[in-house]
Enzyme design. Structure first.
Site, PDB file in Angstrom:
ATOM      1  N   VAL A 112       1.596  -3.144   8.477  1.00  0.00           N
ATOM      2  CA  VAL A 112       1.389  -2.067   7.512  1.00  0.00           C
ATOM      3  C   VAL A 112       1.712  -0.699   8.140  1.00  0.00           C
ATOM      4  CG1 VAL A 112      -1.104  -1.804   7.922  1.00  0.00           C
ATOM      5  CG2 VAL A 112      -0.152  -1.291   5.675  1.00  0.00           C
ATOM      6  N   ASP A 113       1.471  -0.574   9.422  1.00  0.00           N
ATOM      7  CA  ASP A 113       1.761   0.665  10.153  1.00  0.00           C
ATOM      8  C   ASP A 113       3.262   0.977  10.070  1.00  0.00           C
ATOM      9  OD1 ASP A 113       1.488   2.827  11.864  1.00  0.00           O
ATOM     10  OD2 ASP A 113       0.926   1.656  13.630  1.00  0.00           O
TER      11      ASP A 113
ATOM     12  N   ILE B  98       0.824  -1.218   0.000  1.00  0.00           N
ATOM     13  CA  ILE B  98       0.000   0.000   0.000  1.00  0.00           C
ATOM     14  C   ILE B  98       0.860   1.272   0.000  1.00  0.00           C
ATOM     15  CG2 ILE B  98      -0.290   0.290   2.504  1.00  0.00           C
ATOM     16  CD1 ILE B  98      -3.332   0.752   1.873  1.00  0.00           C
TER      17      ILE B  98
HETATM   18  N1  AR6 Z   1       0.821  -3.003   2.345  1.00  0.00           N
HETATM   19  C1  AR6 Z   1      -0.433  -3.483   2.432  1.00  0.00           C
HETATM   20  N2  AR6 Z   1      -0.814  -4.346   3.392  1.00  0.00           N
HETATM   21  C2  AR6 Z   1       0.098  -4.741   4.299  1.00  0.00           C
HETATM   22  C3  AR6 Z   1       1.443  -4.281   4.285  1.00  0.00           C
HETATM   23  C4  AR6 Z   1       1.792  -3.365   3.244  1.00  0.00           C
HETATM   24  N3  AR6 Z   1       3.022  -2.868   3.142  1.00  0.00           N
HETATM   25  N4  AR6 Z   1       2.102  -4.866   5.322  1.00  0.00           N
HETATM   26  C5  AR6 Z   1       1.219  -5.675   5.957  1.00  0.00           C
HETATM   27  N5  AR6 Z   1       0.022  -5.608   5.338  1.00  0.00           N
HETATM   28  P1  AR6 Z   1      -1.371  -5.545  10.454  1.00  0.00           P
HETATM   29  P2  AR6 Z   1      -3.716  -5.111  12.183  1.00  0.00           P
HETATM   30  C6  AR6 Z   1      -1.246  -6.304   5.645  1.00  0.00           C
HETATM   31  O1  AR6 Z   1      -0.806  -6.558  11.379  1.00  0.00           O
HETATM   32  O2  AR6 Z   1      -4.047  -6.561  12.150  1.00  0.00           O
HETATM   33  C7  AR6 Z   1       0.525  -2.760  13.931  1.00  0.00           C
HETATM   34  O3  AR6 Z   1       1.627  -3.058  14.733  1.00  0.00           O
HETATM   35  C8  AR6 Z   1      -1.192  -7.603   6.410  1.00  0.00           C
HETATM   36  O4  AR6 Z   1      -0.898  -8.678   5.532  1.00  0.00           O
HETATM   37  O5  AR6 Z   1      -0.454  -4.561   9.835  1.00  0.00           O
HETATM   38  O6  AR6 Z   1      -4.823  -4.112  11.971  1.00  0.00           O
HETATM   39  C9  AR6 Z   1      -0.264  -1.568  14.446  1.00  0.00           C
HETATM   40  O7  AR6 Z   1       0.567  -0.600  15.044  1.00  0.00           O
HETATM   41  C10 AR6 Z   1      -2.602  -7.698   6.942  1.00  0.00           C
HETATM   42  O8  AR6 Z   1      -3.462  -8.293   5.987  1.00  0.00           O
HETATM   43  O9  AR6 Z   1      -2.556  -4.670  11.175  1.00  0.00           O
HETATM   44  C11 AR6 Z   1      -1.197  -2.186  15.436  1.00  0.00           C
HETATM   45  O10 AR6 Z   1      -0.577  -2.356  16.702  1.00  0.00           O
HETATM   46  C12 AR6 Z   1      -3.032  -6.236   7.106  1.00  0.00           C
HETATM   47  O11 AR6 Z   1      -2.010  -5.460   6.469  1.00  0.00           O
HETATM   48  C13 AR6 Z   1      -1.497  -3.541  14.843  1.00  0.00           C
HETATM   49  O12 AR6 Z   1      -0.386  -3.855  14.001  1.00  0.00           O
HETATM   50  C14 AR6 Z   1      -3.169  -5.781   8.532  1.00  0.00           C
HETATM   51  O13 AR6 Z   1      -2.132  -6.355   9.318  1.00  0.00           O
HETATM   52  C15 AR6 Z   1      -2.740  -3.529  13.974  1.00  0.00           C
HETATM   53  O14 AR6 Z   1      -3.054  -4.835  13.583  1.00  0.00           O
END
Ligand code: AR6
Length: 167
Positions: free
Chosen positions: A33-34, A11
């Site tokens: 993703v954050d 993203i």
């Molecule tokens: N681009 C798009 N999607 C992504 C990317 C990327 N670069 N990287 C990961 N994903 P998560 P949550 C997807 O864990 O479950 C953080 O530490 C990933 O495959 O990022 O909402 C925050 O600070 C998954 O499908 O977010 C919070 O503490 C989706 O993004 C916590 O994680 C969400 O995975 C939030 O958890």
């Protein structure tokens, strides 16, 4: 009704008015993703986030996009999955709808969403996808903006689920 697109990828590379960040209530960064968004946007993003004072689950906040191609980041906080009896469905829907409302309020035409809560927050992917798609379809049926919504899936499992639902 807006044009809804599906992308398999990162993203942080999206050229849209806003990308949505799946953040936590502190808005001070994290993994997944954050972490990727903060790395790509640069340290000024964290500086602006520090001024916001956090964000409750289900709500959303907007910042600039700094070094990203995207002009803005909309930070939202999805629910942590705790078995399904803790209002998780409503809170996940709210995260999508409140992000769309912010985009609308700021006159943004295009927005890209990750699969909120389906990573370390462990929301079941299939039901998360249905909630996300329904929220976007209902919002865009009633509002002219945003006119382009992209679901960006990072993993093949989510991508295949979205592909199946979107047809
Ligand atoms: N681009 C798009 N999607 C992504 C990317 C990327 N670069 N990287 C990961 N994903 P998560 P949550 C997807 O864990 O479950 C953080 O530490 C990933 O495959 O990022 O909402 C925050 O600070 C998954 O499908 O977010 C919070 O503490 C989706 O993004 C916590 O994680 C969400 O995975 C939030 O958890």
């Amino acid at each position: 009704m807006a044009k809804i697109e599906l992308v398999l990828g990162d993203i942080t590379q999206m050229d849209v008015d806003a990308i949505v960040n799946a953040a936590n209530e502190s808005l001070l960064g994290g993994g997944g993703v954050d972490g990727a968004i903060h790395r790509a946007a640069g340290p000024q993003l964290l500086e602006e986030c520090r001024t916001l004072g956090g964000c409750p689950t289900g709500e959303a906040r907007i910042t600039k996009g700094y070094n990203l191609k995207a002009r803005h980041v909309i930070h939202t906080v999805g629910p942590i999955w705790r078995g399904g009896q803790h209002n998780e469905t409503v809170l996940l829907r709210n995260a999508y709808v409140n992000s769309l409302m912010l985009a609308h309020k700021h006159g943004l035409k295009s927005i890209a969403f990750p699969n909120i809560s389906t990573g370390v927050y462990h929301f079941p992917k299939q039901s998360a996808a249905h909630i996300a798609i329904r929220a976007v379809e209902e919002f865009t049926a009633k509002n002219r903006l945003p006119e382009r919504v992209v679901f960006v899936c990072f993993d093949h499992e989510n991508y295949n689920i979205y592909k199946e639902i979107l047809g």
